[in-house]
Scaffold this motif. Sequence first.
Motif, PDB file in Angstrom:
ATOM      1  N   UNK A  76      20.489  -0.886  51.274  1.00  0.00           N
ATOM      2  CA  UNK A  76      21.013  -1.675  50.154  1.00  0.00           C
ATOM      3  C   UNK A  76      21.436  -0.753  49.027  1.00  0.00           C
ATOM      4  N   UNK A  77      22.461  -1.172  48.320  1.00  0.00           N
ATOM      5  CA  UNK A  77      22.874  -0.521  47.081  1.00  0.00           C
ATOM      6  C   UNK A  77      22.748  -1.580  45.986  1.00  0.00           C
ATOM      7  N   UNK A  78      21.879  -1.337  45.010  1.00  0.00           N
ATOM      8  CA  UNK A  78      21.621  -2.311  43.955  1.00  0.00           C
ATOM      9  C   UNK A  78      22.001  -1.733  42.606  1.00  0.00           C
ATOM     10  N   UNK A  79      22.894  -2.418  41.911  1.00  0.00           N
ATOM     11  CA  UNK A  79      23.256  -2.041  40.543  1.00  0.00           C
ATOM     12  C   UNK A  79      22.653  -3.059  39.589  1.00  0.00           C
ATOM     13  N   UNK A  80      21.840  -2.586  38.662  1.00  0.00           N
ATOM     14  CA  UNK A  80      21.210  -3.437  37.662  1.00  0.00           C
ATOM     15  C   UNK A  80      21.894  -3.187  36.320  1.00  0.00           C
ATOM     16  N   UNK A  81      22.358  -4.253  35.703  1.00  0.00           N
ATOM     17  CA  UNK A  81      22.989  -4.172  34.386  1.00  0.00           C
ATOM     18  C   UNK A  81      22.087  -4.890  33.390  1.00  0.00           C
ATOM     19  N   UNK A  82      21.557  -4.158  32.422  1.00  0.00           N
ATOM     20  CA  UNK A  82      20.743  -4.748  31.362  1.00  0.00           C
ATOM     21  C   UNK A  82      21.599  -4.861  30.103  1.00  0.00           C
ATOM     22  N   UNK A  83      21.737  -6.080  29.595  1.00  0.00           N
ATOM     23  CA  UNK A  83      22.573  -6.350  28.430  1.00  0.00           C
ATOM     24  C   UNK A  83      21.687  -6.812  27.278  1.00  0.00           C
ATOM     25  N   UNK A  84      21.809  -6.140  26.143  1.00  0.00           N
ATOM     26  CA  UNK A  84      21.086  -6.526  24.930  1.00  0.00           C
ATOM     27  C   UNK A  84      22.084  -7.127  23.947  1.00  0.00           C
TER      28      UNK A  84
ATOM     29  N   UNK B 287      19.430  -9.646  28.881  1.00  0.00           N
ATOM     30  CA  UNK B 287      19.836 -10.283  30.123  1.00  0.00           C
ATOM     31  C   UNK B 287      19.977  -9.219  31.208  1.00  0.00           C
ATOM     32  N   UNK B 288      19.494  -9.515  32.405  1.00  0.00           N
ATOM     33  CA  UNK B 288      19.622  -8.591  33.537  1.00  0.00           C
ATOM     34  C   UNK B 288      20.525  -9.213  34.601  1.00  0.00           C
ATOM     35  N   UNK B 289      21.605  -8.502  34.956  1.00  0.00           N
ATOM     36  CA  UNK B 289      22.494  -8.910  36.031  1.00  0.00           C
ATOM     37  C   UNK B 289      22.360  -7.928  37.190  1.00  0.00           C
ATOM     38  N   UNK B 290      22.600  -8.406  38.409  1.00  0.00           N
ATOM     39  CA  UNK B 290      22.495  -7.538  39.582  1.00  0.00           C
ATOM     40  C   UNK B 290      23.692  -7.732  40.505  1.00  0.00           C
ATOM     41  N   UNK B 291      24.154  -6.633  41.085  1.00  0.00           N
ATOM     42  CA  UNK B 291      25.114  -6.665  42.181  1.00  0.00           C
ATOM     43  C   UNK B 291      24.479  -5.905  43.337  1.00  0.00           C
ATOM     44  N   UNK B 292      24.432  -6.516  44.531  1.00  0.00           N
ATOM     45  CA  UNK B 292      23.736  -5.916  45.671  1.00  0.00           C
ATOM     46  C   UNK B 292      24.698  -5.805  46.852  1.00  0.00           C
TER      47      UNK B 292
END
Length: 284
Positions: free
Chosen positions: A113-121, A135-140
């Motif tokens: 798996x390749x997981x990208x975590x985007x944390x937005x403040x 907010x936490x967004x993920x693309x897997x």
Amino acid sequence: MKPNLLYGRTIEENKTIYTRLVECIDVPLIYSFSCTEPGDIAMQYTTETALEDPSKVGWSKAIGDYVSIEEKVNMENATGAELSLLISYDADDILAMVDNIQENIGIRAGKHTVTTIVDIDVTDETEFGLISKTIELKAILSINRARGGSGTITVTTPEKHLTDVKTKNSTEEVGSTGYFRAASLLSLLAWIPIGSFFTWRKYRSDRSRAADMPESERILQQYDVLESQDMPNLPVQTMSSMDDLAEVAEEYGSMIFHAEIEGRDVFYASEEIVYQYVVSNKKD
């Protein structure tokens, strides 16, 4: 796509992505923030990408250098802002990294798996006070390959609901609703109304319903529990509360998992040591 007989240069969503044909994968994410009252909105974000063998004897490696991100921030007006990200993955580089690591360690697996975590403040300073959101967004990317090296890649963005989130930096209760969907553009819309009588009444009503739920169900509603799986074979430390476990997961950038073991619900954050919080399923 690489030159091929099956597709053109690009493919539509939900088509099978063959590792032998794909050149790169672009995943757009859009986060929109709006408030009923005007204010001074600020938005910042960080990203983290990991390549993993998800098996029990697997490995994980940060590969942020193999991922490019284009950003566009649009401060629409005093009541709204939007962050657009285009995350691009070079398929050949990622597959070559998998092969090199597996050759180096001498263990081969068919799934990665390749997981990208985007944390937005986001902060919004209004006359009613300061609204602060993280907010936490993920693309897997799920990679499945046979021994010959060929296989497929699936792109997913786990559904995320934001409901009845309370701000940490405001004395007012602030409710929110939202959704995270995969469409031609993958988007999350978070609508955050200023606390009012109706928001307060809804919050009280939801809290009353939550009090009647089993603790395990309340945890699944309140926390970002991503998936169910077996406990990893690592040293274990039991936490005294779910809040403590959530803080550990945030500190180590880990995910909170859920497992059912011997009639108990176990929620844990996987790291070099397993931090767990155990809930009994017995009604008594």
